[in-house]
Design a protein around this motif. Structure first.
Motif, PDB file in Angstrom:
ATOM      1  N   VAL A 196       0.930  -1.389   0.022  1.00 23.59           N
ATOM      2  CA  VAL A 196       0.096  -0.006   0.033  1.00 23.59           C
ATOM      3  C   VAL A 196       0.830   1.316  -0.079  1.00 23.59           C
ATOM      4  O   VAL A 196       0.472   2.229  -0.627  1.00 23.59           O
ATOM      5  CB  VAL A 196      -0.845   0.087   1.267  1.00 23.59           C
ATOM      6  N   TYR A 197       1.961   1.158   0.814  1.00 29.16           N
ATOM      7  CA  TYR A 197       2.933   2.351   0.749  1.00 29.16           C
ATOM      8  C   TYR A 197       3.589   2.663  -0.649  1.00 29.16           C
ATOM      9  O   TYR A 197       3.726   3.700  -1.099  1.00 29.16           O
ATOM     10  CB  TYR A 197       3.848   2.316   1.829  1.00 29.16           C
ATOM     11  N   LEU A 198       4.237   1.476  -1.150  1.00 29.08           N
ATOM     12  CA  LEU A 198       5.139   1.284  -2.056  1.00 29.08           C
ATOM     13  C   LEU A 198       4.204   1.877  -3.544  1.00 29.08           C
ATOM     14  O   LEU A 198       4.513   2.837  -4.020  1.00 29.08           O
ATOM     15  CB  LEU A 198       5.513   0.198  -2.583  1.00 29.08           C
ATOM     16  N   MET A 199       3.052   1.496  -3.686  1.00 31.04           N
ATOM     17  CA  MET A 199       2.034   1.987  -4.802  1.00 31.04           C
ATOM     18  C   MET A 199       1.633   3.180  -4.397  1.00 31.04           C
ATOM     19  O   MET A 199       1.599   4.041  -5.384  1.00 31.04           O
ATOM     20  CB  MET A 199       1.111   0.902  -5.006  1.00 31.04           C
ATOM     21  N   PHE A 222      -8.634   0.327  -0.616  1.00 29.56           N
ATOM     22  CA  PHE A 222      -8.915   1.795  -0.219  1.00 29.56           C
ATOM     23  C   PHE A 222      -7.862   2.496   0.362  1.00 29.56           C
ATOM     24  O   PHE A 222      -7.710   3.756   0.255  1.00 29.56           O
ATOM     25  CB  PHE A 222     -10.174   1.581   0.809  1.00 29.56           C
ATOM     26  N   ILE A 223      -6.899   1.879   1.098  1.00 34.72           N
ATOM     27  CA  ILE A 223      -5.758   2.613   1.517  1.00 34.72           C
ATOM     28  C   ILE A 223      -4.829   3.139   0.519  1.00 34.72           C
ATOM     29  O   ILE A 223      -4.296   4.165   0.543  1.00 34.72           O
ATOM     30  CB  ILE A 223      -5.073   1.794   2.647  1.00 34.72           C
ATOM     31  N   THR A 224      -4.533   2.090  -0.433  1.00 37.43           N
ATOM     32  CA  THR A 224      -3.647   2.548  -1.501  1.00 37.43           C
ATOM     33  C   THR A 224      -4.323   3.946  -2.340  1.00 37.43           C
ATOM     34  O   THR A 224      -3.618   4.751  -2.782  1.00 37.43           O
ATOM     35  CB  THR A 224      -3.456   1.361  -2.678  1.00 37.43           C
ATOM     36  N   MET A 225      -5.682   3.861  -2.350  1.00 35.04           N
ATOM     37  CA  MET A 225      -6.113   4.694  -3.264  1.00 35.04           C
ATOM     38  C   MET A 225      -6.087   6.094  -2.388  1.00 35.04           C
ATOM     39  O   MET A 225      -5.789   7.317  -2.910  1.00 35.04           O
ATOM     40  CB  MET A 225      -7.689   4.812  -3.492  1.00 35.04           C
ATOM     41  N   ALA A 226      -6.300   6.033  -1.065  1.00 35.76           N
ATOM     42  CA  ALA A 226      -6.271   7.269  -0.249  1.00 35.76           C
ATOM     43  C   ALA A 226      -4.884   7.921  -0.231  1.00 35.76           C
ATOM     44  O   ALA A 226      -4.627   9.101  -0.266  1.00 35.76           O
ATOM     45  CB  ALA A 226      -6.679   7.121   1.111  1.00 35.76           C
ATOM     46  N   SER A 259     -10.503   0.566   6.646  1.00 41.79           N
ATOM     47  CA  SER A 259      -9.839   1.147   8.047  1.00 41.79           C
ATOM     48  C   SER A 259      -9.850   2.752   7.803  1.00 41.79           C
ATOM     49  O   SER A 259      -9.860   3.167   6.884  1.00 41.79           O
ATOM     50  CB  SER A 259      -8.551   0.719   8.123  1.00 41.79           C
ATOM     51  N   PRO A 260      -9.458   3.549   9.254  1.00 41.43           N
ATOM     52  CA  PRO A 260      -9.427   4.875   9.043  1.00 41.43           C
ATOM     53  C   PRO A 260      -8.330   5.351   8.015  1.00 41.43           C
ATOM     54  O   PRO A 260      -8.289   6.378   7.399  1.00 41.43           O
ATOM     55  CB  PRO A 260      -9.061   5.173  10.496  1.00 41.43           C
ATOM     56  N   GLU A 261      -7.330   4.639   7.900  1.00 42.52           N
ATOM     57  CA  GLU A 261      -6.459   5.118   6.880  1.00 42.52           C
ATOM     58  C   GLU A 261      -6.887   5.032   5.502  1.00 42.52           C
ATOM     59  O   GLU A 261      -6.306   5.835   4.754  1.00 42.52           O
ATOM     60  CB  GLU A 261      -5.127   4.136   6.741  1.00 42.52           C
ATOM     61  N   GLY A 262      -7.714   4.248   5.179  1.00 41.68           N
ATOM     62  CA  GLY A 262      -8.224   4.210   3.808  1.00 41.68           C
ATOM     63  C   GLY A 262      -9.515   5.005   3.740  1.00 41.68           C
ATOM     64  O   GLY A 262     -10.082   5.276   2.623  1.00 41.68           O
ATOM     65  N   ILE A 263     -10.262   5.595   4.691  1.00 40.00           N
ATOM     66  CA  ILE A 263     -11.412   6.403   4.469  1.00 40.00           C
ATOM     67  C   ILE A 263     -11.571   7.455   3.832  1.00 40.00           C
ATOM     68  O   ILE A 263     -12.310   8.004   3.148  1.00 40.00           O
ATOM     69  CB  ILE A 263     -12.020   6.546   6.016  1.00 40.00           C
ATOM     70  N   GLY A 264     -10.302   8.203   3.541  1.00 41.05           N
ATOM     71  CA  GLY A 264     -10.066   9.502   2.653  1.00 41.05           C
ATOM     72  C   GLY A 264     -10.651   9.025   1.426  1.00 41.05           C
ATOM     73  O   GLY A 264     -11.256   9.971   0.544  1.00 41.05           O
ATOM     74  N   THR A 265     -10.659   7.944   0.863  1.00 33.56           N
ATOM     75  CA  THR A 265     -11.030   7.339  -0.455  1.00 33.56           C
ATOM     76  C   THR A 265     -12.535   7.642  -0.435  1.00 33.56           C
ATOM     77  O   THR A 265     -13.174   8.236  -1.550  1.00 33.56           O
ATOM     78  CB  THR A 265     -10.825   6.054  -0.846  1.00 33.56           C
ATOM     79  N   LEU A 266     -13.245   7.342   0.431  1.00 30.14           N
ATOM     80  CA  LEU A 266     -14.877   7.241   0.399  1.00 30.14           C
ATOM     81  C   LEU A 266     -15.166   8.797   0.618  1.00 30.14           C
ATOM     82  O   LEU A 266     -15.917   9.139  -0.233  1.00 30.14           O
ATOM     83  CB  LEU A 266     -15.297   6.501   1.763  1.00 30.14           C
TER      84      LEU A 266
END
Lengths: 89, 603
Positions: free
Chosen positions: B75-78, B259-263, B551-558
């Motif tokens: 998730v961090y690399l991409m 979702f985390i990768t996207m955020a 997770s909260p880390e990926g919620i920015g995407t939503l």
């Protein structure tokens, strides 16, 4: 994204060509990272290249290489488009 | 020469270099201070962007995190590289064409609204401040680990880390306040060279040691030297034997990884200190070219990091579990003395058991009144009931690499200089965004439009100075939630800036009402979700309670998706934007005339 063609045609051709290329490159961007690296990672992991499972390789290496190539391609494409359309104006 | 002297020498030399550059490239106008006069060559800007972007976290912590989570670390690399594709294709060229200095400038003009400008300004300040506190802490940590020893007598009796932060503050203050963007850009170029050299040297050596291949990117897919087995297969096997998940499989759900990768990608593209770098080049085409250079330079580190993770993880699993403390490698003891490794002999057999789970709760707290039976440092922490006896700080993966590989002392010193370069360059870039936001967006554009250039420059310098002091304070007294707020920074950038800029360029129909309501919905939703799970009810922060398993880390995407939906819906029911704004959008979509160099907007 919605876009009404309210203004002059010659400039729109440049913009439209740009949008088409952006669409193509963004599709590749999505496929290598979210497709190969995440959604289909398990299927691709059945294929191996050397010591790498292919899905894992895409997620930690391949997608990054493709990103670099995508930007390079866009730079070159836009250089051509800029050249073609800014002459006319 | 021992490590200490090498460290003083190399760190001293690099600092002298940074200060020299700052003196040579002093800024004399606001244009130079904010965007280096808009005249930075694309290659140099790419390097500066790479240094700006790669923080202490990328340099020191990322390889370590991946080492412990395997596939999930993707998730961090991409996420932290894919955002540059968005920047190059969707944002940077148009923002450069638009001109001006900042993101709030664009938002304010495009949406003909002071409210929109102020909302954007507040987001920029919040994101930058959260980020910079972490950087100052990073500077302090590197200093206290490499430059001072633990028993060193410190001036005024202050802690090592306090002095570390103070020295870092002074350096950054000096070149950010004096040189502005111009000084920062050229120091960042130098800092990139230092940090990439420091990262690659140990990686290449270890790759040769373990696989015989000098290119780490290929080495971690190769066979182990002297054995008929691929390195990754060996690591998967070792991990599973000890009860960990196989390294190449993840344990996060696919939905969450997505979702985390996207955020992270979208958040990267929306971070003000990254975007502002693209205002510093001469032409629109140069903005694209410098995005290419930036990602290329970033990719060198980002494709090496996962290899380092694999080498270090294999090394760790091979050389530690089941060994007695007496026969464990020396680096284990030397890092134990710095508090990054701890061992608690639960079953009293003198051997180090390393398995899944935490050995004890929290960070290690030592009781050095007497040594343990085997000579280890004793702990006061409450042991957990599982079989794991070893605590390993993730930062150790990069920091201890040269020692594990048996590299000479100057390489260890180089890693210290590299860590400092990474932390200082990011801190300086963030400081600049803060001072620009205050002097330009807040004072000049909101309160005192008649301000002279000279006065504005003075205010920008004072703001940078004040920001250094505040960031330094939080570096010395870190609020307990620093790690948590990083999710915030990306989430907010993803749910506010990114959609608003994209729609500003690609949707001519988007108007003030749509943009503001979209931003507010995006921010409020994202912030509420993160605050609930991170601060109000951390106990509920588990898969079962998350929306759709995000997770909260990926919620920015939503949050970003909600922003788009609300903005487009609202814009349909409210008046079209005025004609001059439509013309402006039309303008930034035009090809730039051949040979045209965009002037930095005068205001």
């Amino acid at each position: 994204m919605s876009d009404e063609n309210s203004s002059k045609p010659p400039a729109n051709a440049y913009w439209r060509a740009n949008l088409i290329w952006v669409g193509i490159l963004m599709t590749i961007w999505f496929v290598v990272s979210y497709g190969c690296g995440i959604l289909f990672v398990e299927e691709l992991n059945k294929i191996r290249i050397g010591g790498f499972k292919l899905g894992f390789w895409f997620a930690q290496q391949g997608s990054i290489y493709v990103f670099v190539v995508l930007i390079a391609a866009y730079v070159l494409i836009m250089k051509k488009l800029d050249h073609k359309y800014s002459k006319k104006n | 020469m021992d490590v200490q002297y090498w460290t003083y020498l190399i760190v001293g030399l690099t600092f002298a270099l940074y200060i020299g550059i700052a003196i040579w490239s002093r800024a004399s106008s606001t244009g130079e201070f904010y965007v280096a006069g808009g005249g930075v060559p694309a290659l140099a800007n790419g390097m500066a962007t790479a240094a700006d972007w790669m923080s202490a976290a990328s340099f020191i912590s990322m390889a370590g995190i991946i080492s412990f989570v395997g596939y999930d670390g993707s998730v961090y690399l991409m996420g932290w590289t894919g955002g540059y594709v968005l920047l190059a294709l969707l944002l940077a060229p148009y923002l450069r064409k638009f001109g001006k200095f900042t993101v709030p400038d664009f938002v304010g003009d495009r949406y003909y609204s002071r409210t929109a400008r102020i909302v954007a300004l507040m987001c920029a300040l919040f994101v930058s401040f959260t980020y910079i506190c972490g950087q100052m802490r990073g500077v302090g940590v590197v200093f206290s680990r490499f430059l001072f020893t633990e028993d060193m007598e410190m001036l005024f009796g202050w802690e090592q880390i306090t002095w570390g932060v103070l020295i870092g503050m002074t350096i950054v203050f000096f070149y950010a306040v004096l040189g502005g963007m111009k000084g920062i850009t050229y120091t960042q170029v130098a800092q990139y060279c230092v940090l990439i050299f420091a990262f690659m040297v140990p990686a290449i050596f270890i790759s040769i040691m373990m696989t015989g291949n000098p290119i780490p990117q290929l080495g971690f897919g190769a066979q182990v030297t002297g054995e008929d087995v691929y390195l990754l297969d060996k690591l998967d096997g070792l991990s599973q034997e000890l009860g960990f998940a196989a390294y190449t499989d993840g344990s996060k759900s696919m939905m969450d990884v997505f979702f985390i990768t996207m955020a992270l990608m979208v958040g990267t593209a929306g971070l003000p200190h990254v975007i502002i770098r693209f205002y510093t080049v001469k032409k629109v085409s140069a903005a694209r070219v410098s995005a290419f250079w930036a990602l290329l330079f970033i990719a060198i580190l980002y494709t090496t990091a996962p290899a380092v993770s694999v080498f270090a993880r294999t090394n760790l699993l091979e050389s530690i579990p089941g060994k007695s403390y007496a026969e464990a490698p020396d680096w284990l003891k030397s890092w134990e003395s710095t508090g990054l490794i701890a061992w608690i002999d639960k079953n009293d057999d003198g051997k180090i058991q390393y398995e899944k789970g935490d050995a004890f709760t929290g960070k290690p707290v030592y009781d050095d009144a007497e040594a343990g039976k085997n000579g280890e440092r004793l702990l006061v922490n409450e042991p957990t009931s599982n079989g794991n006896e070893l605590y390993v700080d993730r930062d150790i993966i990069v920091l201890a690499n040269p020692e594990i590989a048996g590299l000479p002392n100057w390489v260890v010193a180089l890693v210290a200089a590299g860590g400092l370069a990474a932390a200082l360059s990011t801190a300086a870039g963030l400081l600049l965004v803060i001072s620009t936001s205050v002097a330009h967006d807040l004072v000049k554009k909101t309160f005192a439009p008649g301000l002279s250039d000279k006065k504005e420059l003075t205010i920008a310098r004072c703001a940078a100075g004040a920001a250094v002091v505040i960031a330094g304070y939080f570096g010395i007294n870190p609020p307990g939630f620093v790690a948590q707020v990083v999710a915030f920074a990306f989430g907010l950038a993803a749910s506010s800036f990114f959609p608003v800029i994209i729609m500003g360029i690609f949707d001519k129909r988007m108007n003030r009402e749509g943009a503001i309501s979209g931003m507010i919905v995006g921010i409020v939703f994202t912030a509420a979700y993160i605050i609930y799970f991170k601060f109000i009810n951390p106990a509920a922060n588990t898969k079962e309670n998350w929306w759709f398993g995000i997770s909260p880390e990926g919620i920015g995407t939503l949050g970003m998706i909600f922003n788009f939906i609300v903005a487009i819906t609202v814009s349909f029911f409210t008046p079209r934007p005025p004609q001059d704004v439509v013309d402006m959008v039309e303008g930034i979509r035009q090809p730039e005339a051949e040979g045209e160099e965009l002037a930095v907007a005068d205001h």
